[in-house]
Scaffold this motif. Structure first.
Motif, PDB file in Angstrom:
ATOM      1  N   LYS A   1     -18.463  16.412  -6.507  1.00 38.80           N
ATOM      2  CA  LYS A   1     -17.298  16.862  -5.766  1.00 38.80           C
ATOM      3  C   LYS A   1     -16.141  16.139  -6.282  1.00 38.80           C
ATOM      4  O   LYS A   1     -16.068  14.930  -6.587  1.00 38.80           O
TER       5      LYS A   1
ATOM      6  N   LYS B   1      -9.133   9.981   0.145  1.00 38.17           N
ATOM      7  CA  LYS B   1     -10.069  10.992   0.324  1.00 38.17           C
ATOM      8  C   LYS B   1     -11.353  10.815  -0.053  1.00 38.17           C
ATOM      9  O   LYS B   1     -12.554  11.125   0.546  1.00 38.17           O
TER      10      LYS B   1
ATOM     11  N   ASP C   1     -13.246   8.544   2.444  1.00 32.05           N
ATOM     12  CA  ASP C   1     -13.567   9.237   3.629  1.00 32.05           C
ATOM     13  C   ASP C   1     -14.834  10.100   3.244  1.00 32.05           C
ATOM     14  O   ASP C   1     -15.720  10.097   4.033  1.00 32.05           O
ATOM     15  N   PHE C   2     -14.786  10.628   1.995  1.00 28.58           N
ATOM     16  CA  PHE C   2     -16.044  11.543   1.682  1.00 28.58           C
ATOM     17  C   PHE C   2     -17.498  10.642   1.369  1.00 28.58           C
ATOM     18  O   PHE C   2     -18.336  11.108   2.078  1.00 28.58           O
TER      19      PHE C   2
ATOM     20  N   ASN D   1     -18.523   9.333   4.749  1.00 29.19           N
ATOM     21  CA  ASN D   1     -19.249  10.741   5.621  1.00 29.19           C
ATOM     22  C   ASN D   1     -20.483  10.950   5.309  1.00 29.19           C
ATOM     23  O   ASN D   1     -21.473  11.317   5.773  1.00 29.19           O
ATOM     24  N   PHE D   2     -20.487  10.908   3.729  1.00 25.99           N
ATOM     25  CA  PHE D   2     -21.947  11.383   3.238  1.00 25.99           C
ATOM     26  C   PHE D   2     -22.903  10.126   3.737  1.00 25.99           C
ATOM     27  O   PHE D   2     -24.104  10.336   3.927  1.00 25.99           O
TER      28      PHE D   2
END
Length: 118
Positions: free
Chosen positions: A35, A48, A51-52, A55-56
Motif C-alpha cells: 500500500k 496517513k 492511520d492505515f 486500521n489494519f
C-alpha cells in the motif's frame, strides 16, 4: 491464511519534492501486497501511514474468530454461508429421521441406522 502486517512502512523523498511511503502486508491468500501513500509534507504522510497501520491492526483483531465469544462466532458463521437459522434445525432433524428406523422384534427394541445415501 491470516492477514499479516509485514512492516510499519518506509518513507523516502522523490527528486520532485514529494514524500512517498509504502507499507507491506500479506492478504488472506498469503500474497504479499503493498500500500503506497504520497504527500507534499512528510508529517501528513506519516499520519496517513499511521492511520492505515492502526486500521489494519483493528481489522485483524475484529476478524479473529478465536477472540470472539462463541455466540458471536456462530452468528457470523450462518451469515457467511447465507443459510437462514430457521432452516438448519428442521433439515438436520429430517435427515436423522430418514436414517433411523425403529425395529421391534420379540419384545426387544432395536434402533437401526441406515447408511447415508449419496
Amino acid at each position: 491464511m491470516k492477514r499479516e502486517l509485514l512492516d510499519k512502512g518506509n518513507i523516502w523523498r522523490k527528486t520532485d519534492g514529494r514524500w512517498i511511503g509504502m507499507v507491506r502486508y500479506r492478504d488472506e491468500f498469503g500474497e504479499m501486497k503493498r500500500k503506497s501513500f504520497s504527500s507534499k509534507k512528510k508529517k501528513d504522510l506519516q499520519e496517513k501511514m499511521t492511520d492505515f497501520v492502526i486500521n489494519f491492526q483493528e481489522q485483524l483483531i475484529n476478524s479473529d474468530e478465536t477472540r470472539k465469544p462463541l455466540r458471536e462466532s456462530m452468528k457470523n458463521g450462518s451469515k457467511s454461508i447465507n443459510i437462514p437459522k430457521s432452516s438448519i434445525l428442521p433439515t438436520i432433524a429430517t435427515n436423522v429421521q430418514q436414517r433411523i428406523r425403529y425395529i421391534h422384534t420379540s419384545g426387544t427394541s432395536l434402533w437401526v441406522i441406515s447408511p447415508r445415501r449419496t
